[in-house]
Write an enzyme that holds these catalytic residues in place. Structure first.
Site, PDB file in Angstrom:
ATOM      1  N   LYS A   5       0.832  -1.215   0.000  1.00 40.14           N
ATOM      2  CA  LYS A   5       0.000   0.000   0.000  1.00 40.14           C
ATOM      3  C   LYS A   5       0.862   1.259   0.000  1.00 40.14           C
ATOM      4  O   LYS A   5       1.961   1.268   0.548  1.00 40.14           O
ATOM      5  CB  LYS A   5      -0.907   0.013   1.246  1.00 40.14           C
ATOM      6  CG  LYS A   5      -1.867  -1.167   1.294  1.00 40.14           C
ATOM      7  CD  LYS A   5      -2.623  -1.270   2.607  1.00 40.14           C
ATOM      8  CE  LYS A   5      -3.672  -0.198   2.772  1.00 40.14           C
ATOM      9  NZ  LYS A   5      -4.529  -0.485   3.970  1.00 40.14           N
TER      10      LYS A   5
ATOM     11  N   GLY B 185      -7.994   4.111  -3.109  1.00 42.27           N
ATOM     12  CA  GLY B 185      -7.686   2.747  -3.555  1.00 42.27           C
ATOM     13  C   GLY B 185      -6.506   2.661  -4.517  1.00 42.27           C
ATOM     14  O   GLY B 185      -6.261   1.612  -5.104  1.00 42.27           O
TER      15      GLY B 185
ATOM     16  N   ILE C 175      -6.063  -9.274   4.663  1.00 43.13           N
ATOM     17  CA  ILE C 175      -7.146  -9.925   5.403  1.00 43.13           C
ATOM     18  C   ILE C 175      -8.122 -10.493   4.371  1.00 43.13           C
ATOM     19  O   ILE C 175      -8.571  -9.761   3.495  1.00 43.13           O
ATOM     20  CB  ILE C 175      -7.888  -8.932   6.328  1.00 43.13           C
ATOM     21  CG1 ILE C 175      -6.895  -8.107   7.169  1.00 43.13           C
ATOM     22  CG2 ILE C 175      -8.922  -9.640   7.192  1.00 43.13           C
ATOM     23  CD1 ILE C 175      -6.343  -8.768   8.376  1.00 43.13           C
TER      24      ILE C 175
ATOM     25  N   HIS D 173     -15.390  -3.761   5.600  1.00 46.03           N
ATOM     26  CA  HIS D 173     -14.815  -2.445   5.859  1.00 46.03           C
ATOM     27  C   HIS D 173     -15.810  -1.717   6.765  1.00 46.03           C
ATOM     28  O   HIS D 173     -16.931  -1.449   6.353  1.00 46.03           O
ATOM     29  CB  HIS D 173     -14.609  -1.687   4.541  1.00 46.03           C
ATOM     30  CG  HIS D 173     -14.175  -0.255   4.730  1.00 46.03           C
ATOM     31  ND1 HIS D 173     -12.960   0.224   4.296  1.00 46.03           N
ATOM     32  CD2 HIS D 173     -14.794   0.794   5.324  1.00 46.03           C
ATOM     33  CE1 HIS D 173     -12.863   1.510   4.621  1.00 46.03           C
ATOM     34  NE2 HIS D 173     -13.968   1.883   5.242  1.00 46.03           N
TER      35      HIS D 173
ATOM     36  N   ASN E 235      -9.266   9.043   7.760  1.00 39.38           N
ATOM     37  CA  ASN E 235      -9.515  10.042   6.721  1.00 39.38           C
ATOM     38  C   ASN E 235      -9.792  11.362   7.412  1.00 39.38           C
ATOM     39  O   ASN E 235     -10.723  11.474   8.209  1.00 39.38           O
ATOM     40  CB  ASN E 235     -10.687   9.636   5.838  1.00 39.38           C
ATOM     41  CG  ASN E 235     -10.262   8.579   4.842  1.00 39.38           C
ATOM     42  OD1 ASN E 235      -9.167   8.636   4.286  1.00 39.38           O
ATOM     43  ND2 ASN E 235     -11.094   7.592   4.627  1.00 39.38           N
TER      44      ASN E 235
ATOM     45  N   ARG F  66     -11.131  14.284   6.947  1.00 38.31           N
ATOM     46  CA  ARG F  66     -12.054  15.182   6.226  1.00 38.31           C
ATOM     47  C   ARG F  66     -13.461  14.629   6.363  1.00 38.31           C
ATOM     48  O   ARG F  66     -13.648  13.535   6.882  1.00 38.31           O
ATOM     49  CB  ARG F  66     -11.679  15.200   4.749  1.00 38.31           C
ATOM     50  CG  ARG F  66     -11.655  13.778   4.199  1.00 38.31           C
ATOM     51  CD  ARG F  66     -11.435  13.684   2.724  1.00 38.31           C
ATOM     52  NE  ARG F  66     -10.975  12.358   2.347  1.00 38.31           N
ATOM     53  CZ  ARG F  66     -11.736  11.312   2.115  1.00 38.31           C
ATOM     54  NH1 ARG F  66     -13.037  11.400   2.259  1.00 38.31           N
ATOM     55  NH2 ARG F  66     -11.222  10.153   1.777  1.00 38.31           N
TER      56      ARG F  66
ATOM     57  N   ARG G 283     -24.025   5.197  -4.376  1.00 35.10           N
ATOM     58  CA  ARG G 283     -23.342   6.225  -5.178  1.00 35.10           C
ATOM     59  C   ARG G 283     -23.756   6.034  -6.632  1.00 35.10           C
ATOM     60  O   ARG G 283     -23.555   4.955  -7.201  1.00 35.10           O
ATOM     61  CB  ARG G 283     -21.826   6.083  -5.080  1.00 35.10           C
ATOM     62  CG  ARG G 283     -21.300   6.249  -3.679  1.00 35.10           C
ATOM     63  CD  ARG G 283     -19.786   6.311  -3.685  1.00 35.10           C
ATOM     64  NE  ARG G 283     -19.265   6.297  -2.328  1.00 35.10           N
ATOM     65  CZ  ARG G 283     -18.024   6.636  -2.001  1.00 35.10           C
ATOM     66  NH1 ARG G 283     -17.174   7.000  -2.946  1.00 35.10           N
ATOM     67  NH2 ARG G 283     -17.627   6.595  -0.751  1.00 35.10           N
TER      68      ARG G 283
END
Ligand code: ADP
Length: 445
Positions: free
Chosen positions: A158, A165, A203, A208, A290, A292, A338
């Site tokens: 990562k 992502g 994992i 999530h 995050n 924000r 979304r």
């Protein structure tokens, strides 16, 4: 209280912030690129100012132009929304140096948590479990291989500066490690100007789950419960809900307490989200913060009844939170879909263009956050999000039924959208049973 705020963003989130400001009696200044000129939502702002051409680098990501706009229009503060400059520490620092409020965390907390390796250290200090992985940045592929063998495959590489992502690669064995290491580095470098990477145990089939928090300058930190964002495609969220349908009350409490410990350890102020992965045994692991407001914040607003944008503005005004943790309860179930201008039948390729047909759903339990309308052209330059469809009902089956009904009512054409994909997911028996994980979409569709 702040009296005039510049919104350094566009589209639905700019409109969302303008509306919150007006309900608080605060004047707003909108900024727009040439591509967004004439957008009706701009008329709702008290003032709108063009900051440059369509290209983000010359407009929504252009710090000198945004600061100039703020100076010219004499605002007290800037709300960055999400994306664009929202997590740009340099921007927050410049705002501070120019005496313009930044509606978000302090520069130090932002810098610390924006670095995922540092964020993992903070979580460990706060005694919050992290995914087993590297202590720091990986120097080279040999170090990555050594660590991967200690931890055991599969692993995920990562980006330290990661987001959206990008800069991530799952690796199953030594043979594919070097190529994945280099690919992740190159992608991270291109996306964030920083090719540093680290690795974590991958994992398998996790959920999530993330906790919404808000903290004020006086050290009061509150959580607003969790969101389950397991419905993802390529590590990008598609559908979110609150609460997480499988979490027992005791586990929910432990998760929310852990999030608060991270926020306090980082001396964090304003709205933030602490993200976790939940494994099959319901053990949770911190992944990142995050710093924000997030796209999916409305589901939390629906179940808790609190307006998170207004609370962000109150905190940035220097007001202490009047709420106490016991005042924050959650009721019912909220789900958000979304709606993107993408073609699900063509591997979700972007589908920008003119909307000639637009009818939004309504009725009990339905909220639509959007700036789109008939006659609006979805520009290829920006994110493909057209609208967020949110429903709120007493129970999860009722929320699913309302969402399906609302998705069926929602007409956007002739451009292709993710509405049919959301409908298929909502109708899948495993989704209905709440048996979802981050691999659900890729496995079943
Ligand atoms: P970004 O900041 O780019 O969104 P995150 O660290 O939040 O990256 O991870 C995004 C998604 O990637 C997670 O929601 C999850 O689906 C997947 N992911 C990240 N880390 C792991 C991991 N260690 N194991 C399994 N999946 C992971």
């Amino acid at each position: 209280m702040l009296s005039r705020i510049l919104v350094a963003n566009r589209g639905e989130i700019a409109l969302r912030i303008i509306r919150a400001c007006h309900e608080l009696g605060i004047e707003t200044v909108a900024v727009y690129s040439e591509a967004d000129r004439g957008a009706p939502y701009l008329r709702l702002a008290d003032e709108a100012i063009c900051i440059g051409p369509a290209d983000c680098d010359q407009s929504y990501l252009n710090i000198p132009r945004i600061i100039s706009a703020a100076e010219i229009t004499n605002v007290d503060a800037i709300h960055p929304g999400y994306g664009f400059l929202a997590e740009n520490t340099g921007f927050a620092e410049i705002c501070r140096d120019c005496g313009i409020g930044f509606i978000g965390p302090g520069v130090e907390a932002m810098r610390l948590l924006g670095d995922k390796v540092e964020a993992r250290k903070i979580a460990r200090k706060a005694k919050v479990p992290t995914v087993p992985g590297s202590e720091g940045v990986l120097a080279n592929d040999a170090e990555a291989m050594k660590l991967a063998n200690e931890i055991g495959y599969p692993i995920i590489i990562k980006a330290v500066a990661g987001g959206g992502g990008r800069g991530m690669r799952v690796v199953h064995n030594d043979i594919s490690l070097r190529a994945a290491f280099n690919a992740a580095k190159a992608e991270a470098d291109a996306a964030f100007g920083d090719g540093s990477v680290y690795l974590e145990k991958f994992i398998v089939e996790p959920r999530h789950v993330e906790v919404q928090v808000l903290a004020d300058q006086e050290g009061n930190a509150l959580h607003f419960y969790e969101r389950d964002c397991s419905i993802q495609r390529r590590h990008q969220k598609m559908i979110e809900e609150s609460p997480c349908p499988i979490l027992e009350e005791r586990d929910r409490q432990r998760l929310c307490d852990a999030a608060i410990r991270v926020i306090k350890e980082a001396k964090y102020v304003n709205a933030g989200t602490v993200e976790f992965l939940l494994d099959k045994d319901n053990k949770f692991y911190f992944i990142e913060v995050n710093t924000r407001i997030q796209v999916e914040h409305p589901v939390t607003e629906m179940v808790t009844g609190h307006d998170l944008i207004k609370l962000q503005i109150q905190i940035a005004s220097g007001e202490p939170l009047k709420l106490r943790q016991k005042d924050i309860t959650h009721q019912g179930v909220a789900i958000e879909c979304r709606i993107n201008a993408e073609d699900p039948k063509n591997n979700f390729s972007p589908c920008p263009g003119l909307i000639t047909e637009y009818r939004a759903p309504g009725g009990p339990g339905v909220r639509v956050d959007t700036h789109a309308h008939q006659g609006w052209t979805v520009a290829p330059t920006y994110d493909s999000l057209i609208a967020k469809l949110i429903v709120h009902q007493k129970t999860r089956p009722e929320a699913i039924a309302t969402m399906r009904r609302a998705l069926e009512e929602f007409t956007i054409g002739p451009i292709k959208t993710t509405i049919p994909a959301c409908l298929e997911i909502l109708s899948h028996n495993l989704f209905v049973k709440g048996k979802i994980d981050t691999g659900f979409v890729e496995r079943n569709f």
